[in-house]
Scaffold this active site. Structure first.
Site, mmCIF file in Angstrom:
data_model
loop_
_atom_site.group_PDB
_atom_site.id
_atom_site.type_symbol
_atom_site.label_atom_id
_atom_site.label_comp_id
_atom_site.label_asym_id
_atom_site.label_seq_id
_atom_site.Cartn_x
_atom_site.Cartn_y
_atom_site.Cartn_z
ATOM 1 N N HIS A 169 40.552 42.990 43.116
ATOM 2 C CA HIS A 169 40.444 41.700 43.799
ATOM 3 C C HIS A 169 40.739 42.001 45.267
ATOM 4 C CE1 HIS A 169 40.718 37.201 44.017
ATOM 5 N NE2 HIS A 169 41.209 37.571 45.176
ATOM 6 N N HIS A 224 36.743 35.363 32.960
ATOM 7 C CA HIS A 224 38.040 34.860 32.498
ATOM 8 C C HIS A 224 37.799 34.032 31.250
ATOM 9 C CE1 HIS A 224 40.051 35.988 36.291
ATOM 10 N NE2 HIS A 224 38.861 35.754 36.796
ATOM 11 N N HIS A 237 33.652 40.585 42.709
ATOM 12 C CA HIS A 237 33.173 39.322 43.301
ATOM 13 C C HIS A 237 33.136 39.350 44.831
ATOM 14 C CE1 HIS A 237 37.501 38.829 43.325
ATOM 15 N NE2 HIS A 237 37.572 38.473 42.068
ATOM 16 N N HIS A 293 32.664 40.664 34.600
ATOM 17 C CA HIS A 293 33.911 40.033 35.099
ATOM 18 C C HIS A 293 33.959 38.594 34.605
ATOM 19 C CE1 HIS A 293 36.931 39.392 38.572
ATOM 20 N NE2 HIS A 293 36.924 38.280 37.856
ATOM 21 N N LYS A 341 42.844 46.304 36.341
ATOM 22 C CA LYS A 341 42.592 45.341 37.413
ATOM 23 C C LYS A 341 43.728 45.290 38.422
ATOM 24 C CE LYS A 341 40.698 41.849 39.530
ATOM 25 N NZ LYS A 341 39.945 40.654 39.199
ATOM 26 N N ASP A 398 32.670 36.011 37.168
ATOM 27 C CA ASP A 398 33.977 35.464 37.550
ATOM 28 C C ASP A 398 34.118 34.026 37.059
ATOM 29 O OD1 ASP A 398 36.555 35.497 38.541
ATOM 30 O OD2 ASP A 398 35.957 34.966 40.575
#
Ligand code: NCD
Ligand code: ZN
Length: 347
Positions: free
Chosen positions: A139, A18, A177, A16, A102, A250
């Site tokens: 999420h 970004h 997360h 995971h 996602k 994350d």
């Protein structure tokens, strides 16, 4: 018993991350690629990555930005929207573009404005994902402002997760997360098709870290860090050896100015020293022997992918984390800024 001074594990993956886009992506990518062979790349760009074509193009931009000689494979994800076409997901999987999809509840976090307003809206998509074996990444927070921010993950389990795993018993689901004992227990109680990622920050800090002597915007991410007993519960499952729990940083870079603001962005940039940070946790827990599973084996097993060839070696010794890192012109404060970590990469 003398403490071991080096640790060699199979090359790990980040399930995971970004990576952003454009110049910033070019600035942060090498930090991830230095440590991880593969990474699940989050699709919350603006506009979001919601089609096979967009994911293919994003993947090409990542590969074009990868410094020469680095060996790294981005695994692309599809951002689910209320109107997502189930066939787009099936095609993305069949064409080897999508590794997962996602679910962002609309307005839950950074870049989730186009997210799902009601999980029922994507039931046809989830049905198709279950059929073709495309994992769902969640999420897991409710967006209801009536719910206390520290309870939003636990309430999401009750209001959404329980029913979701009942309605799609064969769907692979990653509770992303996780930050609570509730989530750790929920995932532990499910079948092998339900797993979770855990970030370094949620293993290191509890919610007090955001308020030490003043407000600490660089300790703020979503889901927000919780009470100490939650952190301890996360540590326990992370080092347990259970294949349901694996590494997902994350890492979420934001410019210093976007964090140190009247309304600062959520996200912690942990990519530069993620592996060192996790290793320290496993060391503190006396569980270095469980680190390879968490970092390099459980994720591939869950996703049905081969483990990586090659190894990485960490050694005991001080690694000073800089106060700021320049990402191609954008200054970012990394997680552990100014601290010395107890493990470093062996050169
Ligand atoms: C992420 C971001 O900045 O993209 N922020 C964060 O706090 N984790 C979004 C997310 O994953 O929630
Ligand atoms: Zn994220």
């Amino acid at each position: 018993m003398t403490a071991i001074s080096t640790l060699t594990i199979r090359r790990p993956d980040d399930w995971h991350v970004h990576l952003r886009d454009g110049a910033v992506m070019a600035g942060v990518l090498a930090h991830t690629a230095r440590q991880f062979a593969r990474a699940i790349v989050m699709p919350n760009l603006s506009p979001p990555v919601s089609t096979v074509d967009a994911a293919r193009a994003y993947r090409a931009r990542i590969m074009a930005a990868l410094p020469a000689g680095m060996d790294f494979t981005p695994l692309m994800t599809c951002y689910l929207t209320d109107g997502i076409d189930p066939e787009e997901l099936a095609r993305g999987k069949a064409e080897g573009v999508f590794t997962a999809a996602k679910l962002y509840p609309a307005h839950a976090t950074t870049g989730s404005a186009h997210g799902v307003t009601d999980v029922k809206n994507i039931y046809p998509a989830l049905e198709r994902m279950q059929e073709v074996g495309l994992p769902l990444l969640v999420h897991g927070e409710v967006t209801d402002h009536e719910v206390d921010i520290f309870d939003r993950e636990a309430v999401f389990i009750e209001r959404t997760m329980m029913q979701l795993v009942r309605d799609f018993p064969a769907l692979k689901v990653v509770f992303e997360h996780i930050t609570t004992k509730d989530a750790a227990e929920f995932v532990s109680a499910q079948g092998a098709n339900v797993a979770a990622t855990i970030t370094p920050q949620h293993l290191h800090i509890n919610r007090n870290a955001m308020f030490v002597g003043g407000i600490r915007p660089h300790m703020y991410c979503l889901p927000v860090a919780k009470r100490e007993f939650h952190r301890l519960a996360l540590r326990q499952v992370a080092v347990s050896g259970s294949p349901k729990f694996f590494l997902g940083t994350d890492s979420a870079p934001h410019a210093v100015g976007a964090k140190e603001a009247a309304c600062g962005c959520a996200g912690i940039f942990n990519a530069p020293f993620a592996l060192e940070s996790y290793t320290q946790v496993f060391d503190e827990e006396g569980a270095l022997d469980k680190f390879e599973g968490f970092a390099s084996l459980h994720g591939p097993a869950f996703y049905g992918l081969p483990v990586n060839e090659g190894t990485v070696t960490l050694e005991r010794g001080g690694e000073l984390v800089p106060d700021q890192i320049d990402a191609n012109g954008m200054p970012i404060v990394p997680f552990h800024a100014g601290e010395t970590l107890g493990w470093r990469f062996k050169k």
